[in-house]
Scaffold this active site. Structure first.
Site, PDB file in Angstrom:
ATOM      1  N   THR A  98      34.208   5.985  -0.068  1.00  0.00           N
ATOM      2  CA  THR A  98      35.631   6.231   0.206  1.00  0.00           C
ATOM      3  C   THR A  98      36.459   5.059  -0.300  1.00  0.00           C
ATOM      4  OG1 THR A  98      37.216   6.775   1.981  1.00  0.00           O
ATOM      5  CG2 THR A  98      35.518   5.168   2.510  1.00  0.00           C
ATOM      6  N   GLY A  99      37.799   5.188  -0.222  1.00  0.00           N
ATOM      7  CA  GLY A  99      38.707   4.067  -0.470  1.00  0.00           C
ATOM      8  C   GLY A  99      38.550   3.377  -1.817  1.00  0.00           C
TER       9      GLY A  99
ATOM     10  N   TYR B 194      38.346 -11.344  11.325  1.00  0.00           N
ATOM     11  CA  TYR B 194      38.443 -10.688  10.012  1.00  0.00           C
ATOM     12  C   TYR B 194      38.825 -11.713   8.937  1.00  0.00           C
ATOM     13  CZ  TYR B 194      40.002  -7.754   6.162  1.00  0.00           C
ATOM     14  OH  TYR B 194      40.163  -7.204   4.915  1.00  0.00           O
TER      15      TYR B 194
HETATM   16  N1  LIG Z   1      42.940  -1.563   2.251  1.00  0.00           N
HETATM   17  C1  LIG Z   1      43.511  -2.762   2.185  1.00  0.00           C
HETATM   18  O1  LIG Z   1      44.736  -2.884   2.268  1.00  0.00           O
HETATM   19  C2  LIG Z   1      42.665  -3.995   1.990  1.00  0.00           C
HETATM   20  C3  LIG Z   1      43.303  -5.242   1.924  1.00  0.00           C
HETATM   21  C4  LIG Z   1      42.514  -6.390   1.717  1.00  0.00           C
HETATM   22  C5  LIG Z   1      41.138  -6.271   1.592  1.00  0.00           C
HETATM   23  N2  LIG Z   1      40.538  -5.049   1.688  1.00  0.00           N
HETATM   24  C6  LIG Z   1      39.073  -4.984   1.549  1.00  0.00           C
HETATM   25  O2  LIG Z   1      38.724  -4.013   0.578  1.00  0.00           O
HETATM   26  C7  LIG Z   1      37.415  -3.496   0.854  1.00  0.00           C
HETATM   27  C8  LIG Z   1      37.438  -1.979   0.814  1.00  0.00           C
HETATM   28  O3  LIG Z   1      38.328  -1.560   1.799  1.00  0.00           O
HETATM   29  P1  LIG Z   1      38.998  -0.099   1.861  1.00  0.00           P
HETATM   30  O4  LIG Z   1      40.441  -0.342   2.112  1.00  0.00           O
HETATM   31  O5  LIG Z   1      38.590   0.749   0.741  1.00  0.00           O
HETATM   32  O6  LIG Z   1      38.358   0.403   3.264  1.00  0.00           O
HETATM   33  P2  LIG Z   1      37.679   1.787   3.721  1.00  0.00           P
HETATM   34  O7  LIG Z   1      38.401   2.938   3.127  1.00  0.00           O
HETATM   35  O8  LIG Z   1      37.594   1.675   5.217  1.00  0.00           O
HETATM   36  O9  LIG Z   1      36.221   1.668   3.088  1.00  0.00           O
HETATM   37  C9  LIG Z   1      35.321   0.709   3.544  1.00  0.00           C
HETATM   38  C10 LIG Z   1      33.944   1.057   3.037  1.00  0.00           C
HETATM   39  O10 LIG Z   1      33.004   0.105   3.585  1.00  0.00           O
HETATM   40  C11 LIG Z   1      31.954   0.840   4.198  1.00  0.00           C
HETATM   41  N3  LIG Z   1      31.317   0.107   5.292  1.00  0.00           N
HETATM   42  C12 LIG Z   1      31.874  -0.303   6.454  1.00  0.00           C
HETATM   43  N4  LIG Z   1      30.932  -0.864   7.223  1.00  0.00           N
HETATM   44  C13 LIG Z   1      29.749  -0.810   6.542  1.00  0.00           C
HETATM   45  C14 LIG Z   1      28.420  -1.187   6.821  1.00  0.00           C
HETATM   46  N5  LIG Z   1      28.087  -1.750   7.981  1.00  0.00           N
HETATM   47  N6  LIG Z   1      27.466  -0.984   5.881  1.00  0.00           N
HETATM   48  C15 LIG Z   1      27.771  -0.408   4.711  1.00  0.00           C
HETATM   49  N7  LIG Z   1      29.016   0.002   4.404  1.00  0.00           N
HETATM   50  C16 LIG Z   1      29.985  -0.192   5.306  1.00  0.00           C
HETATM   51  C17 LIG Z   1      32.625   2.099   4.709  1.00  0.00           C
HETATM   52  O11 LIG Z   1      31.652   3.085   5.009  1.00  0.00           O
HETATM   53  P3  LIG Z   1      32.002   4.321   6.037  1.00  0.00           P
HETATM   54  O12 LIG Z   1      32.811   5.310   5.259  1.00  0.00           O
HETATM   55  O13 LIG Z   1      30.653   4.835   6.400  1.00  0.00           O
HETATM   56  O14 LIG Z   1      32.757   3.725   7.177  1.00  0.00           O
HETATM   57  C18 LIG Z   1      33.475   2.443   3.506  1.00  0.00           C
HETATM   58  O15 LIG Z   1      32.695   3.015   2.498  1.00  0.00           O
HETATM   59  C19 LIG Z   1      37.022  -4.084   2.218  1.00  0.00           C
HETATM   60  O16 LIG Z   1      36.158  -5.170   2.016  1.00  0.00           O
HETATM   61  C20 LIG Z   1      38.348  -4.556   2.813  1.00  0.00           C
HETATM   62  O17 LIG Z   1      38.167  -5.634   3.708  1.00  0.00           O
HETATM   63  C21 LIG Z   1      41.279  -3.911   1.874  1.00  0.00           C
END
Ligand SMILES: NC(=O)c1ccc[n+]([C@@H]2O[C@H](COP(=O)([O-])OP(=O)(O)OC[C@H]3O[C@@H](n4cnc5c(N)ncnc54)[C@H](OP(=O)(O)O)[C@@H]3O)[C@@H](O)[C@H]2O)c1
Ligand SMILES: *[C@@H]1O[C@H](CO)[C@@H](O)[C@H](O)[C@H]1NC(C)=O
Ligand SMILES: *[C@@H]1O[C@H](CO)[C@@H](O)[C@H](O)[C@H]1NC(C)=O
Length: 336
Positions: free
Chosen positions: A51-52, A222
């Site tokens: 996802t994401g 975090y």
């Molecule tokens: N969105 C933002 O604004 C933002 C800003 C700064 C940094 N980030 C970083 O960008 C990265 C991606 O974030 P996103 O926004 O795309 O978030 P997201 O949509 O919540 O996706 C997160 C992904 O990580 C997986 N995940 C979570 N816990 C896990 C575990 N224990 N083992 C394996 N996989 C795991 C989730 O799997 P499930 O689907 O199974 O939960 C999902 O595939 C993250 O590292 C986040 O901290 C995001």
């Protein structure tokens, strides 16, 4: 005489100009990976790619012809994503492997599987991450966000380093480790290397809440986990450079991205789409001009300055040693 009158049509025009200016500024700075690099014959792991940002990253890299391993904890969700990625990229070379970062057993099993089935590994993208609002401890007895965002990826990197170095040496070209960090690390002003697990802070009661620690602790954890990601990226880059190994390591901030991660902020429609948020990860994975750049922090496909704490090299060195102990890295698993 000069009279400045703000009648309605005027203020509308001013508002319009501001909106357009903001939009132009935003579009100009959001950062797009312009590289058309192909990845045929290259093997790429993207964690949390069901996802994401991770899914958008995997889709782009699949479109470039790479062999893409979706490393995900939920196989059902991952297989749905895989079908979508194969369909859109017309690249059948996409596979799913189970990886749960909250379990060192799962991480070791995943790494062993990759070592067994993959003769080469060119790009490792640590994208998976979580932002908790409650306190949790993993089966390995570590704080949940710290393990998902930092300790788990730290262990996996160490386990796959040998294969990546071998690949780089065979290909006579740098292979790449890409770590998704966050500007959230700026909120952290100090790092207690004696309590990376937050055992002490989590058990301390405060005036904010007599039951457990204060409301801000999960946010602080975090930020700390992402600070550790950036620090350890620099330290690994430094260690590899000293030994002259063909692996680069960089970290990045994806921007504010509208994903499941930020689903609580649906009203923030100015957030980037996942495809936009994936640009810096993609750039670090493919762009030719940064093939020798290592140990840097990126934002919007450009080198950026992380916080002062994140640039402390002595600190990074100590963090690496403490982390090796906390993930219980075995002597035979150590590269350095
Ligand atoms: N969105 C933002 O604004 C933002 C800003 C700064 C940094 N980030 C970083 O960008 C990265 C991606 O974030 P996103 O926004 O795309 O978030 P997201 O949509 O919540 O996706 C997160 C992904 O990580 C997986 N995940 C979570 N816990 C896990 C575990 N224990 N083992 C394996 N996989 C795991 C989730 O799997 P499930 O689907 O199974 O939960 C999902 O595939 C993250 O590292 C986040 O901290 C995001
Ligand atoms: C981490 O913190 C948890 C909860 O406070 C505790 O149970 C566990 O023993 C700690 N683990 C380590 C390695 O310090
Ligand atoms: C990277 O370094 C190698 C070896 O020093 C050099 O041949 C190559 O041109 C460099 N690439 C870039 C993009 O600077």
């Amino acid at each position: 005489m000069f009279v400045f009158s703000f009648d309605v049509p005027n203020s509308l025009i001013v508002a319009l100009i501001f909106t357009v200016a903001f939009k132009i500024y935003y579009e100009a700075t959001k950062g797009v990976c312009m590289s058309s690099k192909r990845l045929d014959g290259k093997t790429i792991i993207v964690t949390g790619s069901n996802t994401g940002i991770g899914k958008a990253t995997a889709l782009d890299l699949a479109s470039r012809g790479g062999r893409i391993i979706l490393a995900c904890r939920n196989l059902k969700k991952a297989l749905v994503a895989k079908d979508k990625i194969v369909e859109k990229s017309r690249n059948p070379n996409v596979l799913v492997k189970e990886l749960d970062l909250t379990s060192f057993t799962s991480i070791r099993r995943f790494a062993a599987d990759v070592q067994k089935t993959e003769p080469k590994l060119h790009i490792l993208i640590h994208n998976a991450g979580c932002g908790d609002i409650e306190q949790k401890t993993t089966e390995d007895g570590l704080e949940h966000q710290m393990q998902t965002n930092y300790f788990g990826p730290f262990l996996l990197t160490n386990l796959l380093l040998g294969l990546m170095i071998e690949t780089g040496e065979k290909e006579k070209e740098n292979v790449r480790i890409v770590n998704v960090g966050s500007d959230g690390h700026f909120s952290v002003g100090d790092l207690n290397l004696d309590d990376l697990n937050f055992s002490y802070e989590r058990s301390a009661k405060t005036i904010w809440s007599p039951v457990q620690n204060n409301l801000w602790l999960p946010i602080k954890i975090y930020g700390t986990s992402k600070l550790c990601v950036i620090l350890s990226s620099c330290e690994l880059a430094r260690k590899l450079e000293i030994l002259g190994k063909p692996v680069t390591v960089n970290s990045l901030h994806p921007g504010g991205v509208y994903t499941e991660f930020s689903r609580f902020s649906k009203i923030l429609s100015f957030l980037k789409s996942p495809a936009e948020g994936a640009q810096t990860s993609i750039y670090l994975a493919v762009a030719d001009e940064i093939s020798n750049v290592s140990g840097q922090y990126f934002r919007d496909c450009k080198i950026a300055q992380p916080s002062e704490l994140a640039r402390d090299k002595e600190f990074a060195k100590k963090l690496w040693e403490v982390s090796e102990r906390l993930v219980r890295l075995e002597p035979k698993e150590k590269f350095f």
